[in-house]
Design an enzyme around this catalytic site. Structure first.
Site, PDB file in Angstrom:
ATOM      1  N   LYS A  46       0.795  -1.218   0.000  1.00  0.00           N
ATOM      2  CA  LYS A  46       0.000   0.000   0.000  1.00  0.00           C
ATOM      3  C   LYS A  46       0.831   1.273   0.000  1.00  0.00           C
ATOM      4  CE  LYS A  46      -3.646  -0.221  -0.499  1.00  0.00           C
ATOM      5  NZ  LYS A  46      -4.764  -0.667  -1.390  1.00  0.00           N
ATOM      6  N   SER A 260      -2.984 -12.856   3.078  1.00  0.00           N
ATOM      7  CA  SER A 260      -3.424 -12.558   1.706  1.00  0.00           C
ATOM      8  C   SER A 260      -2.357 -13.008   0.717  1.00  0.00           C
ATOM      9  CB  SER A 260      -3.775 -11.082   1.532  1.00  0.00           C
ATOM     10  OG  SER A 260      -2.634 -10.271   1.438  1.00  0.00           O
TER      11      SER A 260
HETATM   12  C1  LIG Z   1      -2.685  -7.413   3.221  1.00  0.00           C
HETATM   13  C2  LIG Z   1      -3.295  -6.907   1.953  1.00  0.00           C
HETATM   14  N1  LIG Z   1      -3.450  -7.733   0.929  1.00  0.00           N
HETATM   15  C3  LIG Z   1      -4.017  -7.335  -0.220  1.00  0.00           C
HETATM   16  C4  LIG Z   1      -4.462  -6.060  -0.404  1.00  0.00           C
HETATM   17  C5  LIG Z   1      -5.138  -5.694  -1.691  1.00  0.00           C
HETATM   18  O1  LIG Z   1      -4.504  -4.751  -2.471  1.00  0.00           O
HETATM   19  P1  LIG Z   1      -5.335  -3.772  -3.414  1.00  0.00           P
HETATM   20  O2  LIG Z   1      -6.013  -2.782  -2.515  1.00  0.00           O
HETATM   21  O3  LIG Z   1      -4.303  -3.117  -4.275  1.00  0.00           O
HETATM   22  O4  LIG Z   1      -6.327  -4.564  -4.189  1.00  0.00           O
HETATM   23  C6  LIG Z   1      -4.328  -5.170   0.628  1.00  0.00           C
HETATM   24  C7  LIG Z   1      -4.843  -3.826   0.475  1.00  0.00           C
HETATM   25  O5  LIG Z   1      -5.210  -3.152   1.418  1.00  0.00           O
HETATM   26  C8  LIG Z   1      -3.733  -5.589   1.841  1.00  0.00           C
HETATM   27  O6  LIG Z   1      -3.591  -4.753   2.901  1.00  0.00           O
END
Ligand SMILES: Cc1ncc(COP(=O)(O)O)c(C=O)c1O
Length: 299
Positions: A46, A260
């Protein structure tokens, strides 16, 4: 960024993260690579979106405080980059966000406002919208879910890095979806190089899931920047599968991947296995948004 010379600001160290090969996952004939986004100064992907959003906002802030809703990584990114650029930041977070998250953001001087814990991230979005509508002279609503600077950071940054790091060999890009900034921007940037590159989204299988940072779109406020029609495919990954894969990455690759990231790797493995079973080669690239130590309980 190479660190062979001094840099003027830590913001110059955002991006240019390593791409690492995940040999222990690879089925015959297919390569899997992951971009390690915890190498960003704020510890997550981010930083890219927050820096891009803040830079775009600077000329129109007129003394206002930058306001956005976030449950975690974006808040930390806004907080440290706001401190580095001298921009006041306020974050709306669901009331149940972890103590560690609040503490880090506050250390950087960010103001934190709380929304109803039961309404999760959509509750934070609704409260941020209301605050901005009620006092537009006080708040500059950055709205990472609608702000084109979010996917642009990935189109101009992440996608170009992946293209260069794979020597233009990438065939499949597999990313989790939160705001959709990563997948939309990186997908566009890669397809501009070669239209055939397949862009695959990873979505939590359940509405109530444990894959922090990812959004289950059918049960959420769909972000304006997220355009499903531009994706080639969407995979559902269960929380257990993401968590198990994160464990496997720690054990077999020495990568302290967050949940994630585990889900993204599980999706990349599914795509790679299908290619291998069909006797097709491929270079599958995924992205690990942050590290597991963000999720360790306080001791
Ligand atoms: C831990 C984590 N994984 C995945 C994402 C997803 O990314 P994006 O917002 O670019 O789709 C985020 C976004 O906040 C995140 O904090």
């Amino acid at each position: 960024m190479s660190f062979s010379a001094p840099i003027e600001s830590l913001t110059q160290a955002v991006g240019n993260t390593p791409l690492v090969r995940l040999r222990s996952l690879e089925p015959p004939g297919v390569e899997i690579h992951a971009k390690l986004e915890w190498f960003n100064p704020g510890g997550s992907v981010k930083d890219r979106a927050a820096l891009s959003i803040l830079q775009k906002a600077l000329p129109t802030l007129r003394g206002r405080t930058l306001l956005d809703s976030t449950s975690g990584n974006t808040g930390i990114a806004y907080a440290w980059i706001g401190a580095a650029l001298g921009v006041p930041v306020a974050l709306v977070m669901p009331g149940n966000v972890s103590e560690a998250r609040k503490r880090i953001a506050r250390h950087f001087g960010a103001e934190i406002l709380f929304s109803d814990a039961l309404e999760q991230s959509d509750g934070a979005i609704r409260l941020a919208r209301k605050l901005a509508a009620d006092e537009p002279e006080k708040w500059f609503y950055a709205d990472q879910y609608s702000n084109d600077a979010n996917p642009r950071a990935h189109e101009l940054g992440t996608a170009q890095e992946i293209w260069t790091q794979t020597g233009g060999r990438v065939t499949h890009a597999v990313f989790g979806i939160g705001t959709g900034g990563t997948i939309m921007g990186t997908g566009r940037g890669l397809k501009a190089h070669r239209r055939e590159i397949q862009v695959v989204a990873v979505e939590p299988a359940e509405a109530l899931h444990g894959l922090e940072g990812l959004k289950h779109m059918p049960s959420s406020i769909v972000p304006r920047i997220y355009k499903e029609s531009e994706l080639d495919r969407k995979l559902s990954i269960a929380t257990d599968e993401g968590w198990d894969m994160a464990e496997r990455l720690i054990r077999d690759e020495g990568l302290l991947a967050g949940h994630s990231a585990g889900a993204a790797a599980a999706g990349a493995l599914q795509v790679a296995r299908e290619l291998s079973e069909r006797g097709q080669g491929g270079i599958v690239v995924t992205l690990f948004p942050d590290r597991a130590d963000r999720y360790l309980p306080p001791s």
